[in-house]
Design an enzyme around this catalytic site. Structure first.
Site, PDB file in Angstrom:
ATOM      1  N   SER A  60       0.815  -1.210   0.000  1.00 22.03           N
ATOM      2  CA  SER A  60       0.000   0.000   0.000  1.00 22.03           C
ATOM      3  C   SER A  60       0.851   1.263   0.000  1.00 22.03           C
ATOM      4  O   SER A  60       2.001   1.268   0.451  1.00 22.03           O
ATOM      5  CB  SER A  60      -0.902   0.029   1.229  1.00 22.03           C
ATOM      6  OG  SER A  60      -1.658  -1.143   1.317  1.00 22.03           O
TER       7      SER A  60
HETATM    8  N1  SAH Z   1      -0.399  -5.504   4.179  1.00 22.06           N
HETATM    9  C1  SAH Z   1       0.293  -5.699   2.924  1.00 22.06           C
HETATM   10  C2  SAH Z   1      -0.599  -5.329   1.750  1.00 22.06           C
HETATM   11  C3  SAH Z   1      -0.735  -6.493   0.874  1.00 22.06           C
HETATM   12  S1  SAH Z   1      -1.989  -6.433  -0.373  1.00 22.06           S
HETATM   13  C4  SAH Z   1       1.629  -4.980   2.876  1.00 22.06           C
HETATM   14  O1  SAH Z   1       1.921  -4.197   3.785  1.00 22.06           O
HETATM   15  O2  SAH Z   1       2.396  -5.211   1.942  1.00 22.06           O
HETATM   16  C5  SAH Z   1      -3.193  -7.542   0.355  1.00 22.06           C
HETATM   17  C6  SAH Z   1      -2.728  -8.936   0.626  1.00 22.06           C
HETATM   18  O3  SAH Z   1      -3.883  -9.656   1.086  1.00 22.06           O
HETATM   19  C7  SAH Z   1      -2.200  -9.699  -0.584  1.00 22.06           C
HETATM   20  O4  SAH Z   1      -0.919 -10.164  -0.299  1.00 22.06           O
HETATM   21  C8  SAH Z   1      -3.209 -10.852  -0.746  1.00 22.06           C
HETATM   22  O5  SAH Z   1      -2.613 -12.056  -1.196  1.00 22.06           O
HETATM   23  C9  SAH Z   1      -3.742 -10.990   0.652  1.00 22.06           C
HETATM   24  N2  SAH Z   1      -5.035 -11.682   0.763  1.00 22.06           N
HETATM   25  C10 SAH Z   1      -6.132 -11.560  -0.034  1.00 22.06           C
HETATM   26  N3  SAH Z   1      -7.112 -12.384   0.382  1.00 22.06           N
HETATM   27  C11 SAH Z   1      -6.632 -13.042   1.481  1.00 22.06           C
HETATM   28  C12 SAH Z   1      -7.164 -14.035   2.367  1.00 22.06           C
HETATM   29  N4  SAH Z   1      -8.386 -14.549   2.222  1.00 22.06           N
HETATM   30  N5  SAH Z   1      -6.377 -14.474   3.374  1.00 22.06           N
HETATM   31  C13 SAH Z   1      -5.127 -13.994   3.562  1.00 22.06           C
HETATM   32  N6  SAH Z   1      -4.569 -13.056   2.752  1.00 22.06           N
HETATM   33  C14 SAH Z   1      -5.307 -12.581   1.730  1.00 22.06           C
END
Ligand code: SAH
Length: 213
Positions: A60
């Site tokens: 993000s």
């Molecule tokens: N917090 C992260 C942002 C990652 S984007 C950072 O600081 O980099 C959102 C993430 O959520 C992605 O990696 C995606 O794979 C994950 N995601 C989506 N659906 C999910 C689920 N059901 N369980 C766990 N992770 C999930």
């Protein structure tokens, strides 16, 4: 420009955009974002923008990380659940503010890279799992704070069930295709209070684990 100078400029820009919580700014200032992006993007690590990471996901924009972290009102005693480890950056910021962070990611590849970064930075108060985060982490519930970093169509029941009394949940909701908003939900003695924060754009929260190909 040196990396220190870039970090200071980022903090200045976050202040100008309205971030005021000094603990949040300090935590962001102390987590090297360049550690959390892939090689080709390292030069842009301190620009206030989202960047691609592996598995088609994104880290993000720092402003959104700051805003969500501020909205979560993390206190030093808190046990915090994060859904969507991704690069691990948001978890690392939370780990500087909370007693312990629990974070879950559906892609093992991302979880493994994040684990290496946490070790490299000496962050020992993060518990990681690979799994379907739509179910929360019932084995460690209840939580004082929950932050969801992928957009859900509605608030999964599991998150409400795993909120301790007095706890706070921050979650992006996709109300209509292409239209998402960030919500803060506070649990008090009478129930759950919903507060709309602002329009956002996140990758989707996807149920289940990625297929084996
Ligand atoms: N917090 C992260 C942002 C990652 S984007 C950072 O600081 O980099 C959102 C993430 O959520 C992605 O990696 C995606 O794979 C994950 N995601 C989506 N659906 C999910 C689920 N059901 N369980 C766990 N992770 C999930």
């Amino acid at each position: 420009m040196t990396e220190d100078r870039r970090r200071l400029q980022l903090l200045q820009s976050l202040r100008e955009q309205g971030i005021t919580d000094e603990r949040v700014l300090e935590a962001i200032g102390n987590v090297p974002r360049d550690t959390f992006v892939e090689g080709p993007f390292a030069a842009q690590a301190y620009a206030d923008q989202a960047l691609p990471i592996a598995c088609g996901q994104t880290i993000s924009q720092p402003y959104i990380v700051a805003l969500m972290t501020e909205a979560l009102k993390v206190e030093p005693h808190c046990r915090v659940l994060e859904i969507g480890t991704g690069s691990g950056y948001q978890a690392a910021v939370l780990a500087r503010l909370a007693r312990r962070v629990f974070t879950i990611e559906r892609y093992a590849t991302l979880a493994e890279s994040a684990a290496k970064r946490f070790a490299e930075l000496g962050l020992t108060n993060i518990t990681q799992r690979v799994g379907d985060g739509t179910l929360g982490m019932p084995e460690f519930a209840p939580f004082d704070r929950i932050m969801v970093t992928a957009a859900a169509k509605e608030v999964p029941r599991a998150y409400l069930d795993q909120m301790a009394p007095g706890s706070i949940l921050v979650i992006p909701i996709e109300e209509r295709p292409g239209q998402q908003s960030l919500w803060r939900i506070v649990r008090d003695e009478r129930g759950f209070n919903y507060e709309h924060l602002l329009p956002v754009r996140f990758v989707p929260l996807v149920e289940g684990l990625p297929g084996e190909g």
